[in-house]
Design a protein around this motif. Sequence first.
Motif, short mmCIF file in Angstrom:
data_model
loop_
_atom_site.label_atom_id
_atom_site.label_comp_id
_atom_site.label_asym_id
_atom_site.label_seq_id
_atom_site.Cartn_x
_atom_site.Cartn_y
_atom_site.Cartn_z
N CYS A 81 0.88 -1.16 0.00
CA CYS A 81 0.00 0.00 0.00
C CYS A 81 0.92 1.21 0.00
O CYS A 81 2.14 1.05 0.11
CB CYS A 81 -0.88 0.01 1.25
SG CYS A 81 0.03 0.01 2.79
N VAL A 82 0.36 2.40 -0.14
CA VAL A 82 1.21 3.58 -0.08
C VAL A 82 1.82 3.63 1.33
O VAL A 82 1.10 3.52 2.32
CB VAL A 82 0.40 4.85 -0.43
CG1 VAL A 82 1.19 6.10 -0.12
CG2 VAL A 82 -0.01 4.80 -1.89
N GLY A 83 3.13 3.72 1.40
CA GLY A 83 3.83 3.63 2.68
C GLY A 83 4.56 2.29 2.83
O GLY A 83 5.38 2.10 3.72
N GLY A 84 4.22 1.34 1.95
CA GLY A 84 4.90 0.04 1.97
C GLY A 84 4.80 -0.64 3.32
O GLY A 84 3.79 -0.51 4.03
N SER A 85 5.84 -1.36 3.69
CA SER A 85 5.81 -2.09 4.97
C SER A 85 5.79 -1.14 6.16
O SER A 85 5.38 -1.53 7.25
CB SER A 85 7.02 -3.03 5.08
OG SER A 85 7.02 -3.91 3.99
N THR A 86 6.21 0.11 5.96
CA THR A 86 6.19 1.04 7.11
C THR A 86 4.75 1.32 7.55
O THR A 86 4.51 1.67 8.69
CB THR A 86 6.89 2.38 6.81
OG1 THR A 86 6.08 3.17 5.93
CG2 THR A 86 8.27 2.19 6.22
#
Lengths: 500, 189
Positions: A81-86
């Motif tokens: 998702c936007v932001g990836g794993s963060t």
Amino acid sequence: MKRPLEDSADYVIVGTGAGGATAARVLSATGASVIMVEEGPSLAPHERSRGLLDAMGESMRDLATVTTSSPAPLPLLLGRCVGGSTAINSGIIWRLPEAVRAAWASMHGMHELLEPAALERVFGTLETELEVSEVSDDVLGGNGLLMKVASDALGLPGRAMRRNAKRCVGNARCLQGCPEGARQSMDSSYIPRALHQGARLHALCRASRVVLDGTRATCVQGETLDPVTRAVTGRFEMHARRAVIVAASAIYTPLLLWRSGLRRGVGDDYQAHPGAAVVGRFDRQVGMGFGATQAYEVPLPERGVKLESIALPPELLATRLPGAGEEWQRDLRRLDYFAQFCAVVRMGAHGSVRPGLWGGPKVRYEPLPDDLRRLKESVALLVRMMFAAGAVEVYPGVASVPERMTHPEQAELIVADHVRRNDFHLMASHHFATAKVGLDPAHSALSPELQVRGVSGLYVMDASALPTNLGVNPQHTIMAVAWRAAERLANMQRPSLRAA
Amino acid sequence: MTGQKLRGQLWQLSVKQEVYGVTRLEEAWALDLLAAFAPPANEGPNAQLSALPGEVDYLKTLRRMRALSTPLAAFGLRAAVWLLAWAPLWLDGRWLTSSRLQLSERCGLLRRLLAHKSFAVRELSLLLKLVASMALLGAPTVRARSGYDNVEPRVRAESGMRRKLPVLTEESNAADGGETRQTRHSVAP
Ligand SMILES: Cc1cc2nc3c(=O)[nH]c(=O)nc-3n(C[C@H](O)[C@H](O)[C@H](O)COP(=O)(O)OP(=O)(O)OC[C@H]3O[C@@H](n4cnc5c(N)ncnc54)[C@H](O)[C@@H]3O)c2cc1C
Ligand code: SF4
């Protein structure tokens, strides 16, 4: 045929996780134009689903069912998702250990990128901008507090974690994406900032190929996806005037490079920090549902292990409790009486990542005997810690020992020879080194500047670029390395940018 | 579109249909298995937790999880249903599916499978237990009965009490025999 979605900018960045978003933040601040391409959806904190299944479906890659292809598959957790794993991580912040920095600088040619004063400045800036602070006592929660009690009782070097969530209210939901917007994951921090600085974001766009013009990367092609079904709805082409930066994670970056015909040293040296968890039942309320998802830690660097408190949503906690029927339901009626600690191991094993069937990755990885020994010792220590914290029963989650332990001495059973790797439920959420930096062109995909060898204008700025695993939570290091590489790239190209 | 690409897409489509299209019979087996993890109890303490009729939609959860998983994992879930459904045969040599067992017997069977010596059997059983947990605890009323969210004010206060935590000063952590600096930027009172 439908025309592809087209856009162009100085830089095209694939992936909006720790590496990609940081590169976007740095490059867009120089006045350069930046496009971010992200496979997953863009979700504002208030738009996130409340239910675990829906939330995980929205933001976690394939519901955490991407696994290694070994006989005992190991789930590989990744954000999509936007932001990836963060966007789904716990916000734990650790600086790069000095011994690892020194090894990377001397053995892998990263001395310029990891120059100590510059690195200190970047870590400091990241910590200020991402609101890094120690977990406050107010949100330590029952789970974190019990780990502190255990650590004190056994004389271990425990401490409250440092996280990028100063305004955390402790609702223990990090895995579903912070609904409060308190955790400064990339979707709440550097992506909005980059957009404010003029960058453009194309979500639900999956890159399938980096296009080369001779030996220069000029364009990223891929498919646009339906927000609900994720089916392909069209194609896109994003043209890069200066450079393409790939930051699609240590599992998906090698696939993209491989499909673009770039294979030398790509996907060859996968490394990880697999982990296992232990649950304890207490005779008084613990309240796992309150507190920072992860709050307390015991770093044991000399053993290559880190112990952490980790709260689970009720659905996953229920799965961790043994049995079925009467006994299981007895536990389910008191889900507030459980605590969970985990051990994350810096394993010495090396694996590989290659394109597999149906577009997914084929990941080969198997812990070494010494990794298994350290894993057993750490899980045994977690069992002792649970008892030291006052647990009445401990569920070690190891198949060949009693599923419910009632005495700390039973921890010794876990280190016995007959306990095998398949007896553990391992998981990995830290992935590294699949397109790594190095001095040797035969074995490293990237030059010390993070440029793909033999291709101008193509860089990798995510966990794949790191030469090894590091023994601590990696997002801070990934961001710092991406920051330094992006800064260097901008400086290199600034005169011509100004002219443009 | 090239012929090769078209063939590739058709192959993917057929694989997906094979993987996603679960038959009614398989769904019936799945439902019997999933409901047996936490069988309804009319009386006794378990009555407080176990699902009431219509409260939990196991099949919807199973379908959703299969749709969100990798094709391999979706296939794994289907394989799990077959393996567990025919466990009476391959485990005990009885010519019947687990759906034909009494609920209490099916529940006992699940316990044996979850603790089975084969990794594959254990993992596939656990996969179905995950579906059951997602469905059960995903129902707000069941979740409420589990107590997970009822953190008593006393416990909140206790775990949030001002406690003297170790102060992270300019401290070194030997990592790999070396050092990690975790610089503290604010000082606890
Ligand atoms: C559950 C969980 C908890 C964690 N907790 C912590 C923690 O507390 N502290 C810590 O330091 N680390 C933590 N980590 C690890 C940390 O989040 C990752 O190491 C870090 O985010 C990796 O950064 P990255 O840029 O390499 O990749 P990611 O952050 O994974 O970002 C990659 C992005 O690229 C996108 N992408 C992939 N392929 C394509 C494509 N073809 N086209 C377009 N986009 C694509 C993905 O959708 C994703 O958004 C955790 C990880 C997980 C999964
Ligand atoms: S524990 Fe809750 S409030 Fe705190 S950062 Fe995680 S999701 Fe946000």
